[in-house]
Design a protein around this motif. Sequence first.
Motif, PDB file in Angstrom:
ATOM      1  N   HIS A 135      16.232   4.617  41.201  1.00 55.01           N
ATOM      2  CA  HIS A 135      17.327   4.809  40.243  1.00 55.01           C
ATOM      3  C   HIS A 135      17.676   6.291  40.240  1.00 55.01           C
ATOM      4  O   HIS A 135      16.878   7.145  40.668  1.00 55.01           O
ATOM      5  N   LEU A 161      14.606   2.555  32.691  1.00 55.18           N
ATOM      6  CA  LEU A 161      15.343   1.631  33.556  1.00 55.18           C
ATOM      7  C   LEU A 161      14.632   1.416  34.879  1.00 55.18           C
ATOM      8  O   LEU A 161      14.501   0.276  35.349  1.00 55.18           O
ATOM      9  N   LEU A 165      13.372  -2.093  36.310  1.00 55.38           N
ATOM     10  CA  LEU A 165      13.914  -2.570  37.588  1.00 55.38           C
ATOM     11  C   LEU A 165      12.792  -2.912  38.555  1.00 55.38           C
ATOM     12  O   LEU A 165      12.862  -3.933  39.260  1.00 55.38           O
ATOM     13  N   SER A 179      19.151   0.540  41.945  1.00 57.04           N
ATOM     14  CA  SER A 179      20.159   0.396  40.899  1.00 57.04           C
ATOM     15  C   SER A 179      21.546   0.700  41.452  1.00 57.04           C
ATOM     16  O   SER A 179      21.705   1.408  42.457  1.00 57.04           O
ATOM     17  N   THR A 181      23.716   2.638  40.100  1.00 56.69           N
ATOM     18  CA  THR A 181      23.952   4.080  39.970  1.00 56.69           C
ATOM     19  C   THR A 181      23.434   4.826  41.186  1.00 56.69           C
ATOM     20  O   THR A 181      24.098   5.719  41.723  1.00 56.69           O
ATOM     21  N   THR A 195      24.320  -8.658  39.301  1.00 55.98           N
ATOM     22  CA  THR A 195      24.024  -7.897  38.084  1.00 55.98           C
ATOM     23  C   THR A 195      22.952  -8.624  37.284  1.00 55.98           C
ATOM     24  O   THR A 195      23.027  -9.843  37.110  1.00 55.98           O
ATOM     25  N   SER A 203      22.517  -2.513  28.687  1.00 57.41           N
ATOM     26  CA  SER A 203      23.559  -2.952  29.616  1.00 57.41           C
ATOM     27  C   SER A 203      22.948  -3.578  30.859  1.00 57.41           C
ATOM     28  O   SER A 203      21.947  -3.077  31.382  1.00 57.41           O
ATOM     29  N   CYS A 205      22.343  -4.361  34.759  1.00 53.81           N
ATOM     30  CA  CYS A 205      22.254  -3.401  35.857  1.00 53.81           C
ATOM     31  C   CYS A 205      22.661  -4.058  37.170  1.00 53.81           C
ATOM     32  O   CYS A 205      22.150  -5.124  37.526  1.00 53.81           O
TER      33      CYS A 205
END
Length: 213
Positions: A135, A161, A165, A179, A181, A195, A203, A205
């Motif tokens: 991430h 996160l 994950l 991720s 991002t 997702t 939210s 991911c």
Amino acid sequence: MTAALEAYLGRRSAARVLAGPLRRDIGETIQAALLCADLRGFTALSESNPPSAVISALDAWFDRIAGPVHAFGGEVLKFIGDGVLAIFPVVGGAPRGACEAALRAVAAARAGMAHLDDARRQQGLSPLPFGAALHLGEMLWGNIGAADRLDFTAIGPAVNLVSRLEGLCRTLDKAVLVSGTFAAETGVSLIPLGTHALRGIASPCAVFTVPEN
């Protein structure tokens, strides 16, 4: 003292500890690519083997994940049981270099673990499968703890996160998850997995994985 701190904390973290006062409100916000990884089936391994064999397996695993992290410019922040938290700090404001270094480190770790698993099978031992998540985000990097017992670590939503994950690796049956991002900041071709909701993360991911070959 410097050598001892580097051995226990890592080079960058040791330098920060030596340079700063020993109090809890010392830290900075940094952007980094984060790597979280741990072994699969470690509880069963630890319950069915003597402690010396468990420690040997852990040391072999940590060598093969920490070595590539350091080789590609990252730093291991924590060994947590059979898990690893590492960062690749963003330098110069452009995160692509940090993200691609993290991907190369994971690829090298997978290759190293494949060789280790071959050697373990030849000795009649079980392989050591693992999951890893990547991430990109900001975190507070600094002192945390009690008044008389400090730790130097990274905390923040990005750390939460990447940990959640990594826990999805087992559910999706993938060795490496990335991720959205992180994926947006690398030119490496990744495979979208849709997702997903992550426990404790508000939210959903976007999740990707790496090609197997």
